[in-house]
Write an enzyme that holds these catalytic residues in place. Structure first.
Site, mmCIF file in Angstrom:
data_model
loop_
_atom_site.group_PDB
_atom_site.id
_atom_site.type_symbol
_atom_site.label_atom_id
_atom_site.label_comp_id
_atom_site.label_asym_id
_atom_site.label_seq_id
_atom_site.Cartn_x
_atom_site.Cartn_y
_atom_site.Cartn_z
ATOM 1 N N LYS A 155 11.034 -4.328 34.581
ATOM 2 C CA LYS A 155 10.221 -5.103 34.216
ATOM 3 C C LYS A 155 9.513 -5.673 35.247
ATOM 4 C CE LYS A 155 13.235 -3.506 30.898
ATOM 5 N NZ LYS A 155 13.985 -2.081 31.447
ATOM 6 N N LYS A 190 14.537 -8.447 26.648
ATOM 7 C CA LYS A 190 14.652 -7.156 27.559
ATOM 8 C C LYS A 190 15.377 -7.243 28.898
ATOM 9 C CE LYS A 190 10.154 -5.428 26.616
ATOM 10 N NZ LYS A 190 8.207 -4.709 27.373
ATOM 11 N N ARG A 240 3.374 6.125 26.433
ATOM 12 C CA ARG A 240 3.770 6.158 27.472
ATOM 13 C C ARG A 240 2.551 7.294 28.752
ATOM 14 N NH1 ARG A 240 8.251 7.446 31.093
ATOM 15 N NH2 ARG A 240 8.535 5.369 30.012
ATOM 16 N N ARG A 254 4.856 6.723 21.692
ATOM 17 C CA ARG A 254 6.062 7.281 20.633
ATOM 18 C C ARG A 254 6.523 6.091 18.642
ATOM 19 N NH1 ARG A 254 8.783 5.700 26.528
ATOM 20 N NH2 ARG A 254 6.977 4.416 26.089
ATOM 21 N N ARG A 262 12.112 -0.464 17.943
ATOM 22 C CA ARG A 262 11.953 0.183 19.911
ATOM 23 C C ARG A 262 11.486 1.786 19.971
ATOM 24 N NH1 ARG A 262 18.529 -0.116 21.870
ATOM 25 N NH2 ARG A 262 18.284 0.741 19.445
ATOM 26 N N ASP A 302 3.989 1.855 30.765
ATOM 27 C CA ASP A 302 4.187 1.573 28.966
ATOM 28 C C ASP A 302 3.097 0.565 28.312
ATOM 29 O OD1 ASP A 302 6.278 3.317 28.949
ATOM 30 O OD2 ASP A 302 7.504 2.414 28.843
ATOM 31 N N GLU A 310 6.039 -1.938 31.034
ATOM 32 C CA GLU A 310 6.497 -1.871 31.768
ATOM 33 C C GLU A 310 5.934 -0.930 33.434
ATOM 34 O OE1 GLU A 310 10.042 -0.190 30.769
ATOM 35 O OE2 GLU A 310 10.217 -1.766 29.299
ATOM 36 N N ASN A 312 7.233 1.959 34.495
ATOM 37 C CA ASN A 312 8.342 3.406 34.969
ATOM 38 C C ASN A 312 8.205 4.186 36.680
ATOM 39 O OD1 ASN A 312 10.036 3.135 32.384
ATOM 40 N ND2 ASN A 312 8.093 2.954 31.818
#
Length: 341
Positions: A155, A190, A240, A254, A262, A302, A310, A312
């Site tokens: 994050k 978050k 993503r 997504r 979400r 993301d 984000e 990842n």
């Protein structure tokens, strides 16, 4: 990566180009969804022997240089069955893997070591990265670089590019968080240690229980949380994007389902094929130099409505969806871009 002059030659008994994957127990992996399984299968297709271990299997031996010194692992060879795509998923045979005899090996025996253990980034995870640091100093190519795994909270790391993000605040104090929520009317909270959408909460300035919620998510102002202005565009999807050595190789959109805001696949988001917009390509290009410089070879970012959300780095997923929906051999392309040893 610093290469030690004392680097030992790979052990011919385990096979040339052997790949070690440090993971959760393999029995817990979901082969139809897990990017780690996709990467292991790609390695096997490329003729690279695949070995697996958990963080608990890592160790270190004698400090002085010499035979047997440095970072070691108790690893098992694994053979993986072929998994083929179907209209709605993947056809997974049973059993889908077979383990061989475990044996102790120096990490220098492997061409590459993949750190693919899922969060949480707890004490055990951090100690594992320190042991992998030792292997890296011996010349082992560790993916992703252990120091970067420690430094890049998934994050907080995005804040290095805050100009690419939705309005964001990280704080512990309820007053600050409440004021930000009032300013933006609708927000998303978050937890900094969350993954796969877990613990992400929608909140409104009009909610009568807002302060109680903020007290709860901050553990009575003891833990910072990230709060971001809610982006209504998330209804169209959360993209993503998978970057390999800084280059975007594939993406999946997504889409939230069932009234859920979400979009993470783990909480019911529906994957769909997608292409990158010019804005998304600009985001990738801006991140790429830092990702390469810090040894973040395989990364999933993301993006919602053209805004970075984000970064990842621990065990990014999405390969299966990109391969099935886009017909792109993403795992194989990733293996082709590995640094040579």
């Amino acid at each position: 990566m610093v290469t030690s002059p004392a680097l030992s030659a790979p052990d011919p008994a385990i096979g040339a180009g052997a790949q070690l994957f440090v993971i959760d127990p393999i029995s817990r992996l979901k082969p139809a969804k897990d990017s780690t399984v996709a990467l292991m299968q790609a390695a096997q297709r490329a003729g690279r022997p695949v070995w697996v271990a958990t963080p608990a299997d890592l160790s270190a031996r004698e400090a002085a240089a010499g035979p047997g010194h440095g970072a070691w692992v108790r690893a098992e060879p694994v053979e993986l069955a072929a998994i083929s795509p179907e209209l709605e998923g993947w056809r997974v045979p049973e059993p889908w893997y077979r383990l061989g005899q475990a044996r102790p090996l120096p990490l220098t025996a492997f061409a590459h070591v993949w750190m693919r253990k899922d969060p949480p980034v707890d004490e055990a995870y951090l100690y594992a990265t320190h042991l992998l640091d030792l292997a890296e100093r011996q010349g082992v190519a560790v993916i992703n670089r252990p120091a970067a795994l420690r430094a890049w909270n998934e994050k907080l790391s995005s804040l290095r590019w805050s100009h690419l993000m939705a309005p964001t605040l990280v704080a512990s104090r309820v007053e600050e968080l409440a004021a930000f929520t009032g300013e933006h009317a609708e927000v998303v909270l978050k937890p900094l240690g969350g993954r796969a959408g877990q613990g992400v909460v929608f909140a409104s300035a009009a909610s009568p229980g807002l302060r109680a919620l903020l007290e709860l998510v901050t553990a009575q102002e003891q833990l910072p949380v990230m709060v971001q202005a809610f982006l209504p565009g998330v209804k169209a999807g959360d993209k993503r994007i998978l970057l390999v050595d800084g280059e975007p190789l594939g993406a999946v959109n997504r889409v939230p389902s069932g009234g859920e805001f979400r979009s993470n696949l783990a909480v019911g988001g529906a994957p769909e094929a997608t292409d990158l917009t010019e804005q998304e390509r600009r985001i990738c290009a801006e991140l790429a130099p830092a990702l390469r410089a810090e040894g973040l070879f395989f990364v999933g970012i993301d993006v919602i409505d053209g805004r970075l959300s984000e970064i990842n780095v621990t065990s990014p997923t999405g390969i299966r969806e990109v391969e099935r929906l886009g017909g792109l051999p993403l795992a194989d392309l990733t293996l082709e871009k590995l640094p040579h040893r």
